[in-house]
Design an enzyme around this catalytic site. Structure first.
Site, PDB file in Angstrom:
ATOM      1  N   VAL A   1      -0.571  11.255  10.282  1.00  9.03           N
ATOM      2  CA  VAL A   1      -0.156  12.273  11.250  1.00  9.03           C
ATOM      3  C   VAL A   1       1.212  12.886  10.940  1.00  9.03           C
ATOM      4  CG1 VAL A   1      -1.605  11.400  13.119  1.00  9.03           C
ATOM      5  CG2 VAL A   1       0.740  10.535  12.863  1.00  9.03           C
TER       6      VAL A   1
ATOM      7  N   TYR B   1       3.956  -3.134  11.748  1.00 10.65           N
ATOM      8  CA  TYR B   1       3.088  -1.955  11.664  1.00 10.65           C
ATOM      9  C   TYR B   1       3.877  -0.649  11.753  1.00 10.65           C
ATOM     10  CZ  TYR B   1      -0.818   1.193  12.604  1.00 10.65           C
ATOM     11  OH  TYR B   1      -1.728   2.225  12.546  1.00 10.65           O
TER      12      TYR B   1
ATOM     13  N   TYR C   1     -10.014  10.363   9.250  1.00 11.45           N
ATOM     14  CA  TYR C   1     -10.313  10.149  10.661  1.00 11.45           C
ATOM     15  C   TYR C   1     -11.776  10.516  10.929  1.00 11.45           C
ATOM     16  CZ  TYR C   1      -5.195   9.962  10.904  1.00 11.45           C
ATOM     17  OH  TYR C   1      -3.893   9.650  10.691  1.00 11.45           O
TER      18      TYR C   1
ATOM     19  N   LYS D   1      -2.304   2.605   5.714  1.00 10.10           N
ATOM     20  CA  LYS D   1      -3.425   1.705   6.006  1.00 10.10           C
ATOM     21  C   LYS D   1      -4.201   1.318   4.746  1.00 10.10           C
ATOM     22  CE  LYS D   1      -4.147   3.658  10.650  1.00 10.10           C
ATOM     23  NZ  LYS D   1      -5.004   4.539  11.480  1.00 10.10           N
TER      24      LYS D   1
ATOM     25  N   SER E   1      -0.584   6.870   8.709  1.00 10.18           N
ATOM     26  CA  SER E   1      -1.866   6.190   8.474  1.00 10.18           C
ATOM     27  C   SER E   1      -2.243   6.067   6.994  1.00 10.18           C
ATOM     28  CB  SER E   1      -2.999   6.901   9.224  1.00 10.18           C
ATOM     29  OG  SER E   1      -2.942   6.596  10.600  1.00 10.18           O
TER      30      SER E   1
END
Length: 309
Positions: free
Chosen positions: A263, A193, A245, A68, A65
């Site tokens: 993660v 992705y 998060y 992102k 992540s």
């Protein structure tokens, strides 16, 4: 104040490592389940080119992540704020990063922010290119410019493992396609992705990216502007409000720096105007953040007054 020696940094790593026993690796992605939960490495990159690191600084770990925030910066440069934020919002959420619930509650349908999976899938969809290969190549080129490392690539093993088990992300994509937010083949979005999430690097590379964000988009080692000032600041704002998060609020209080986790156990940190931090600690807490990485940042923040608040 700044951390001046490897020995000093290693003391903080040793103290944080104790907390690995309270976490677990992300075994729901088979390739990530192979990680050693007791691993912990960190690098701090200063504007003058000084690097202080502890742990296995040569170990490559996938971004997950953390990617992102990088894809968001790229898409904002390519398409502009108006086009991007018509399709994805700017608000933090108290829900888990992979939740579909808020999509069903929001009218018109729009992911709340680019840091949750639904929003990140939309951002990846917006990367311009005529094929998945062209788009991931473009993202890799951007990552190489951020790190100054021309050898950055993605792990084919991790990308394949994630692609084959991306059932929930497929659901999110189909939901978004049903409502006209995504307008391409779902498998192609997921191809880009999952490769994006599988981009791998060392904690030194990660700290170098953090340094560019810390210096508002300029790489101080080359004096080259990698991204516009406004885009760097937008990204750092998302890192503060949504980067950890649904533990971002607590992190802001205890650590107080822009950061983005993944993660794999990675954390990208940007201490505004001061330095970049890269951490890998695979043992995760219940929110999906590195439990040892967060503890290490808490110790560093307290010792060196890192909080921007």
């Amino acid at each position: 104040m700044k951390c001046k020696s490897v020995e000093e940094l290693q003391q903080f790593v040793d103290e944080a490592k104790i907390y690995a026993k309270f976490g677990k690796v992300a075994d729901y992605i088979p390739a990530l389940g192979k990680a050693n939960p007791n691993d912990l490495s960190v690098a701090i990159y200063y504007p003058d080119g000084t690097v202080v690191y502890a742990g296995d600084s040569k170990r490559k770990v996938t971004l997950q992540s953390i990617s992102k925030i990088i894809s968001l910066a790229l898409v904002l440069m390519e398409r502009g704020e108006k086009d991007v934020f018509e399709k994805v919002g700017m608000e933090p959420t108290g829900d888990p990063f992979n939740s579909i619930a808020k999509l069903e509650e929001t009218a018109p349908v729009k992911p709340l922010n680019p840091m949750i999976n639904a929003g990140a899938l939309v951002v990846t969809h917006l990367i311009r290119g005529n094929s998945p290969e062209e788009r991931i190549h473009k993202l890799l080129a951007f990552v190489k410019s951020l790190t100054g490392n021309p050898n950055i690539t993605y792990s084919e093993e991790v990308a394949k493992s994630e692609f084959n088990t991306a059932y929930l992300n497929r659901s999110l994509c189909y939901f978004l396609k049903q409502h006209g937010i995504i307008a391409e083949n779902v498998e192609e979005v997921l191809d880009v992705y999952t490769k994006q999430c599988a981009i791998e690097m060392t904690c030194l590379d990660l700290a170098r990216i953090g340094l560019v964000f810390a210096m508002d988009g300029v790489d101080p080692l080359t004096s080259k502007r990698i991204m516009p000032l406004r885009i760097a600041r937008i990204c750092k704002t998302f890192m503060v409000t949504c980067g950890m998060y649904n533990a971002s609020g607590e992190f802001a209080i205890k650590v107080g720096i822009p950061a983005k986790s993944g993660v794999s156990g990675g954390i990208l940190g940007a201490v505004p105007g001061r330095f970049g931090i890269g951490i890998f600690g695979p043992a995760l807490d219940e929110k999906g953040n590195s439990i040892t990485g967060i503890k290490l940042l808490e110790l560093l923040s307290e010792k060196y007054s890192l909080s921007m608040f």
